[in-house]
Each structure stands twice: as structure tokens, then as C-alpha cells.
Design a protein around this motif. Structure first.
Motif, short mmCIF file in Angstrom:
data_model
loop_
_atom_site.label_atom_id
_atom_site.label_comp_id
_atom_site.label_asym_id
_atom_site.label_seq_id
_atom_site.Cartn_x
_atom_site.Cartn_y
_atom_site.Cartn_z
N LYS A 1 36.82 53.33 37.46
CA LYS A 1 35.71 54.23 37.08
C LYS A 1 34.33 53.68 37.45
N ASP A 2 34.16 52.37 37.50
CA ASP A 2 32.85 51.80 37.81
C ASP A 2 32.66 51.56 39.31
N TYR A 3 33.67 51.91 40.11
CA TYR A 3 33.65 51.59 41.53
C TYR A 3 33.72 52.88 42.37
N LYS A 4 32.52 53.42 42.69
CA LYS A 4 32.47 54.63 43.51
C LYS A 4 32.97 54.35 44.93
N PHE A 5 32.74 53.13 45.41
CA PHE A 5 33.31 52.70 46.69
C PHE A 5 34.73 52.24 46.36
N SER A 6 35.70 53.08 46.69
CA SER A 6 37.05 52.89 46.19
C SER A 6 37.78 51.75 46.91
N LEU A 7 38.91 51.39 46.35
CA LEU A 7 39.75 50.37 46.98
C LEU A 7 40.15 50.81 48.39
N CYS A 8 40.50 52.09 48.54
CA CYS A 8 40.88 52.58 49.87
C CYS A 8 39.68 52.51 50.83
N ASP A 9 38.48 52.83 50.32
CA ASP A 9 37.27 52.69 51.15
C ASP A 9 37.11 51.24 51.61
N LEU A 10 37.34 50.32 50.68
CA LEU A 10 37.20 48.89 50.99
C LEU A 10 38.22 48.47 52.05
N ILE A 11 39.46 48.90 51.88
CA ILE A 11 40.52 48.56 52.84
C ILE A 11 40.15 49.04 54.24
N LYS A 12 39.69 50.27 54.33
CA LYS A 12 39.35 50.86 55.63
C LYS A 12 38.11 50.19 56.25
N LYS A 13 37.15 49.81 55.41
CA LYS A 13 35.95 49.14 55.91
C LYS A 13 36.31 47.78 56.52
N MET A 14 37.11 47.00 55.79
CA MET A 14 37.50 45.67 56.28
C MET A 14 38.30 45.79 57.57
N GLU A 15 39.11 46.82 57.66
CA GLU A 15 39.93 47.03 58.87
C GLU A 15 39.07 47.45 60.05
N SER A 16 38.19 48.43 59.83
CA SER A 16 37.43 48.99 60.95
C SER A 16 36.29 48.09 61.42
N GLU A 17 35.65 47.37 60.49
CA GLU A 17 34.49 46.57 60.86
C GLU A 17 34.82 45.12 61.19
N TYR A 18 35.91 44.61 60.63
CA TYR A 18 36.23 43.19 60.82
C TYR A 18 37.67 42.94 61.30
N SER A 19 38.43 44.02 61.52
CA SER A 19 39.84 43.89 61.91
C SER A 19 40.63 43.02 60.93
N ILE A 20 40.32 43.17 59.65
CA ILE A 20 41.00 42.42 58.60
C ILE A 20 41.83 43.39 57.77
#
Length: 214
Positions: A126-145
Motif C-alpha cells: 500500500k505504501d509503494y506506488k512504484f510496484s514490485l513489478c514496476d521495479l522488476i521491469k525497470k531493473m531489467e530494461s535499464e540495467y539488464s538485471i
């Protein structure tokens, strides 16, 4: 040291091609209070001197007696850092369900009170508008992690920064590669906007972490 951080980040970005993906946890089983604990199968496992089984999906299922006839299951999702925890009452009925990535609980945890027929839902996001899925996709797309890879993710946690108006933050600690002799990186990510706040590297204890720009 900052120069080394930048070199490692370049290696991250060009280590492989990022690809569009669904977050694995979106496909995890949800809560269903009609589920029953398989006591017959559990007793067969005990006779074999184990409480660990493998389900039809290839996931490891660890069964633990809690006393009073209750049981808990930890289901480790194959080749991922995901784990599902389920608890069953003395009648074998599912009454509690939660999902975890590494040690971090996420999503909607659910608890069912059989006496009152009440299902209580706890929103861990509830306190995280940037969701876990958003985080996963960001790390993948921006850092190939790929932080859904158990060999890549070292630790994932959520932090409330009390000095910054209780700003929610993700701390993502990853291996540079599966070689344990190479340092690990920590990314601190704003849990509301997804902004990268800090990138550092250090040993497994995260000692001497240094700031670096993405």
C-alpha cells in the motif's frame, strides 16, 4: 572507486539484451480457502524421514507441524527467489496465505477466520506506488538485471526513510554475476516514483558502500 562502479554498470547494461517479460509472481497461485492440507501425503513423507516434497510444477514444498494439529507449508518457486507460505488449521483447511521474494513479503496477505467467516486482507504494497513489478521491469530494461533470478538477487527489502517524510524505498542488492568473488551492488529506488536514489557496491556485508551515479 566511483570509476569502478561505472565500469561495472556498463558491464551490467551490455551483458545481455533486455526483453519484455511478465513478472513471475503474477502467475503464482492465489488464495483459495477451499484448499486442504494433504495429511496422507505428509504422513508418507514422514515415514521416509523427510517433510520435503516436490509438487507437480517442480516446486519444493516444505511442510512444518505447528502444534495443535496445524501445519505450515513453504513453497519455493523453481529457479526463482519467490516463496509462498500457507498455513492450515487442525481440520486441514487453509487459513493464511502470503507471498515473499527473498525475505520480503509483498502483495496481499490473507487470513481467514473460520469461526466468524471473516477474510482479512493485508496489503503489503500500500505504501509503494512504484510496484514490485514496476521495479522488476525497470531493473531489467535499464540495467539488464533480472531480480527474479535466484542467482542474481542477493537481498530485497523495503525501507521507510524517516528523514525524508517517511519516503518508501526499495533496497535491491544483486550479484554482478554468479561468481561469489565479485562484489555485489546495492540499488536504492524510490518506492513512489521509481527514481534511482543511489547505487553502491561493496562486499557481502555491504561495508564501504560508495555512492555512484547511474
Amino acid at each position: 572507486m566511483k570509476f569502478l562502479v561505472k565500469i561495472f554498470l556498463i558491464l551490467f547494461v551490455f551483458s545481455g539484451l533486455a526483453h519484455a517479460k511478465q513478472c513471475i509472481f503474477e502467475e503464482l497461485d492465489g488464495y483459495d480457502n477451499s484448499q486442504k492440507f494433504d495429511l496422507e501425503n505428509y504422513n508418507k513423507l514422514v515415514k521416509k524421514n523427510t517433510r520435503i516434497d516436490v509438487n507437480k510444477h517442480g516446486n519444493k514444498v516444505e511442510n512444518q507441524p505447528l502444534g495443535n494439529g496445524e501445519y505450515r507449508q513453504f513453497i519455493t518457486i523453481l529457479d526463482t527467489p519467490y516463496l509462498v507460505e500457507k498455513r492450515y488449521d487442525a481440520n486441514g483447511s487453509l487459513y493464511s496465505f502470503s507471498r515473499h521474494i527473498h525475505d520480503m513479503e509483498f502483495g496481499k496477505s490473507k487470513s481467514y477466520d473460520k469461526k466468524t467467516g471473516t477474510l482479512t486482507i493485508y496489503d503489503m504494497d500500500k505504501d509503494y506506488k512504484f510496484s514490485l513489478c514496476d521495479l522488476i521491469k525497470k531493473m531489467e530494461s535499464e540495467y539488464s538485471i533480472n531480480i527474479e533470478d535466484k542467482h542474481t538477487l542477493y537481498k530485497l527489502s523495503r525501507i521507510i526513510d524517516e528523514e525524508k517524510s517517511n519516503r518508501p524505498i526499495y533496497s535491491v542488492v544483486v550479484h554482478v554475476n554468479p561468481n561469489p568473488n565479485i562484489p555485489i551492488f546495492e540499488f536504492k529506488v524510490d518506492g513512489t516514483t521509481g527514481e534511482i536514489l543511489k547505487i553502491g557496491y561493496g562486499d557481502y556485508g555491504l561495508d564501504n558502500v560508495v555512492e555512484a551515479s547511474p
